[in-house]
Design an enzyme around this catalytic site. Structure first.
Site, PDB file in Angstrom:
ATOM      1  N   LYS A  53     -45.489 -31.333 -11.587  1.00 46.75           N
ATOM      2  CA  LYS A  53     -46.195 -32.385 -10.845  1.00 46.75           C
ATOM      3  C   LYS A  53     -46.300 -33.645 -11.700  1.00 46.75           C
ATOM      4  CE  LYS A  53     -48.707 -29.103  -8.005  1.00 46.75           C
ATOM      5  NZ  LYS A  53     -49.834 -28.182  -7.893  1.00 46.75           N
ATOM      6  N   GLN A  97     -55.881 -27.357  -9.952  1.00 42.25           N
ATOM      7  CA  GLN A  97     -54.886 -26.303  -9.701  1.00 42.25           C
ATOM      8  C   GLN A  97     -55.587 -24.975  -9.385  1.00 42.25           C
ATOM      9  OE1 GLN A  97     -51.429 -26.734  -9.699  1.00 42.25           O
ATOM     10  NE2 GLN A  97     -51.413 -24.647  -8.921  1.00 42.25           N
ATOM     11  N   ASP A 120     -54.829 -32.995  -2.155  1.00 43.11           N
ATOM     12  CA  ASP A 120     -54.460 -31.644  -1.723  1.00 43.11           C
ATOM     13  C   ASP A 120     -54.860 -31.408  -0.261  1.00 43.11           C
ATOM     14  OD1 ASP A 120     -53.020 -29.864  -3.213  1.00 43.11           O
ATOM     15  OD2 ASP A 120     -54.718 -29.144  -4.403  1.00 43.11           O
TER      16      ASP A 120
END
Ligand code: NAD
Length: 297
Positions: A53, A97, A120
């Site tokens: 990422k 995460q 997200d």
């Protein structure tokens, strides 16, 4: 004739190029899109995702920060890091995460992220915006990427029977919410199956578009496919393979070899949905940065 491959690698590359162009326009006007990724603990798979990422962001000219915290981090400390990122003007997107190492709990962390930075798309505000069809929220990256795979490979969603296997908050539920919208690239008729579904094949055989996100290798076989269907395999399962240098290989939830003979289009694993997830994360971050830039004008 075997199904055409839906090439997630090249579609993701196309999106990343578009995102980089948009990022360059924002930078010219004084805003460099910034993404912060928080990684708690030492999970090797999570570390790989986080590295890719960061790398993808840098390639697109974006600002990227990775905050690595020890597994022993307390809930309060983690929330403090999120708070700091919420008020950091150089950061427009925050991603913590998942999964978090026990005993850390994800819900309060997700709710602590400023919804305007929730790239997200897991904050209840953004989940709600998706459901009611408000376009200024963030859609979770994997379903957003699947929608792009379908649209950009010419699969007609409007009016199609769309069957989704799996009802997680990350994939299945937001996928359903996306496809039933009264919007371009949507207007599907959606069925969601899960582990209590009585006869899975009965539903999958009706699908013009079948999206499988169950995390069960080989769950979907050729006789469960309607001839000519488009099949999106989200599953990522490690199976032992002594012939591979790593001792395992990655397979999806769909029995690729046989299903390829019946479907008209299919995503491979790897190289299908996976690359799209990062591309959409970058796309969401650039959108977040653009919204902050507009608000500051
Ligand atoms: P999850 O474990 O949270 O949910 C799995 C879902 O599948 C559940 O809703 C369950 O009810 C359903 N299910 C399980 N067995 C079933 C069965 N036999 N019949 C019908 N339904 C069944 O999973 P998730 O987080 O949504 O992930 C699903 C898969 O997708 C995993 O393999 C995961 O690794 C993968 N994934 C890939 C990406 C990517 O970027 N490629 C992103 C997210 C998830």
């Amino acid at each position: 004739m075997p199904a055409d491959l839906i090439d997630g690698v090249s579609i993701a590359r196309e999106i990343r190029r578009e995102v980089a162009e948009e990022a360059a326009r924002l930078i010219e006007r004084g805003t460099r899109p910034g993404l912060a990724v928080v990684l708690v603990g030492e999970d090797p798979a999570s570390a790989v995702y986080v590295r890719s990422k960061g790398k993808a962001c840098e390639e697109a000219g974006m600002h990227s920060v990775t905050i690595k915290l020890p597994a022993a981090t307390s809930q309060a400390e983690l929330l403090l890091y999120v708070e700091r990122l919420n008020s950091d003007p150089l950061i427009h997107g925050i991603l913590v995460q998942m999964p978090l190492p026990a005993p850390l709990e994800a819900d309060s962390v997700i709710r602590a992220i400023d919804p305007r930075k929730d790239v997200d798309g897991f904050h209840p505000i953004n989940v709600g915006k998706l459901l009611v069809g408000e376009r200024d929220g963030f859609v979770p990256c994997t379903p957003a990427g699947i929608q792009q795979l379908l649209v950009r490979s010419g699969v007609e969603i409007a009016g199609a029977e769309c069957v989704i296997v799996g009802r997680s908050n990350i994939v299945g539920k937001p996928m359903a919410a996306l496809l039933i919208q009264d919007a371009v690239g949507a207007n599907g008729t959606v069925t969601v199956c899960h582990r209590h579904t009585r006869d899975l094949g009965l539903h999958t055989r009706r699908a013009d578009i079948l999206i499988v996100a169950a995390g069960r290798a080989g769950l979907v076989t050729a006789e469960m496919i309607r001839p000519g269907a488009a099949v999106i395999d989200v599953g990522m399962n490690r199976i032992d393979d002594p012939t591979s240098p790593r001792g395992y290989r990655l397979v999806g939830d769909v029995d690729f070899e046989t299903v390829q003979q019946v479907a008209s289009k299919i995503t491979p694993v790897p190289g299908g949905v996976g690359p799209m997830t990062i591309a959409m994360l970058m796309s969401n971050t650039v959108r977040a940065a653009a919204a902050f830039a507009r608000a500051a004008e």
